[in-house]
Design an enzyme around this catalytic site. Sequence first.
Site, PDB file in Angstrom:
ATOM      1  N   ASP A  28      -2.104  -1.725  -4.212  1.00  0.00           N
ATOM      2  CA  ASP A  28      -2.486  -0.593  -5.064  1.00  0.00           C
ATOM      3  C   ASP A  28      -1.373  -0.305  -6.067  1.00  0.00           C
ATOM      4  OD1 ASP A  28      -0.577   0.596  -3.448  1.00  0.00           O
ATOM      5  OD2 ASP A  28      -1.975   1.913  -2.404  1.00  0.00           O
TER       6      ASP A  28
ATOM      7  N   LEU B 171       0.847  -1.196   0.000  1.00  0.00           N
ATOM      8  CA  LEU B 171       0.000   0.000   0.000  1.00  0.00           C
ATOM      9  C   LEU B 171       0.876   1.237   0.000  1.00  0.00           C
ATOM     10  CD1 LEU B 171      -2.247  -1.289   2.932  1.00  0.00           C
ATOM     11  CD2 LEU B 171      -2.734  -1.532   0.485  1.00  0.00           C
ATOM     12  N   HIS B 172       0.760   2.049  -1.058  1.00  0.00           N
ATOM     13  CA  HIS B 172       1.593   3.250  -1.090  1.00  0.00           C
ATOM     14  C   HIS B 172       1.011   4.400  -1.909  1.00  0.00           C
ATOM     15  CE1 HIS B 172       2.687   1.568  -5.004  1.00  0.00           C
ATOM     16  NE2 HIS B 172       3.086   2.777  -5.343  1.00  0.00           N
ATOM     17  N   ARG B 173      -0.061   4.174  -2.670  1.00  0.00           N
ATOM     18  CA  ARG B 173      -0.586   5.238  -3.529  1.00  0.00           C
ATOM     19  C   ARG B 173      -1.024   6.441  -2.700  1.00  0.00           C
ATOM     20  NH1 ARG B 173       0.491   4.821  -9.026  1.00  0.00           N
ATOM     21  NH2 ARG B 173       0.481   2.618  -9.571  1.00  0.00           N
TER      22      ARG B 173
END
Length: 389
Positions: A292, A217-219
């Site tokens: 993501d 998860l990084h967006r």
Amino acid sequence: MRDYAPTGTTPAPDNPLVLHVLGARPNFVKAAPVVRGLAELGVRQGIVHTGQHYDALMSDVFFADLGLPEPIANLGVGSGSHARQTAALLTGLEEVALEHRPTLVVVYGDVNSTLAAILVCAKLHIPTAHVEAGLRSFDREMPEEVNRIVTDALSDILFATSPDALSHLSNEGVDPARVHLVGNPMIDSLFSALDRLDPAPVRARLELPERYGVATLHRPANVDDPASAKELVDAVLEVSERLPIVVPIHPRGRERLAEAGLVTGGNLLIVDPLGYVDFLSLVRGAALVVTDSGGVQEETTMLGVPCLTVRPNTERPITITHGTNRLVTPAQLAAAADRALAEGAVTPSGDLPPLWDGKAGPRIARVIEAWLRGGNLSPAGQAVPSESL
């Protein structure tokens, strides 16, 4: 290892120089097959590492895992706002371009390093090639979407990974003579590493059971806004009630996600970013992946691992039509995870994406080599056959 670095700063007309600009870990994965392909053709080349991903686990280990040569320059720009980071990249890349005078600059993907390199080269009249051209999410709130559009508008050679990318470029008025459908070099790297992808050692080191999931998860849309981050974290925590979830966290999102409750405990394990081989080994053995990330959507498609992408859209729809990927909202995540876990390992529907056969790097290399010597390129939108160029 072959030395790919240039021997001088100003290439002679009969000794062209290709520079690859790499900034983030997905760039390294896409570039490695192209670098190898050009080396086999005897093309003089070098790598510029912008340092956009500056942690050793985010970049250095990828050079080792992928067999990439040492960069001729490391700009070390680090993190920052889009404006500050891009400004530092513009300044650093201009200096490198003026020093080495490349014949062609190759950029990859959609990160800020890609955008900055394209802008610098456009101003200095240096030809460019974009690997992974034509991908579109049609969501301009994503900074990557803006980078893709600008990069494709200014690139001289555009390498598309999927047929839908050809349609997007055509709709935007890109000259078809500049576009080449070559397949996906990220899949080349995956195929090359396949024999080394063993989940057992990584699972043992992290003390995971045989059945586990992976989340990345990084967006910005998911982690930058506290309310969105909390919604996503709560959804991941609900999935972790079904099976243990290991989460390698990108540095930019660690603090925000921790504030939202994403911390080690119960069935959740937070770890530092993993190297290429370790990460894909973990993914290969997973019962489920929540992500993501664009690249992870592609890798799970080829590995047959169920993938739930927590985004409203994807610039890689081929991973849905030909692969194992599904788009979900945070509210839908737990139910979608139940369904995916019940179904088990996935066999991609129908044929795999066209030209995702592990030979994209050599195709790209042949187009570039032909361009360097002024030869004819393959017709737009077609793969370069192995017996040509």
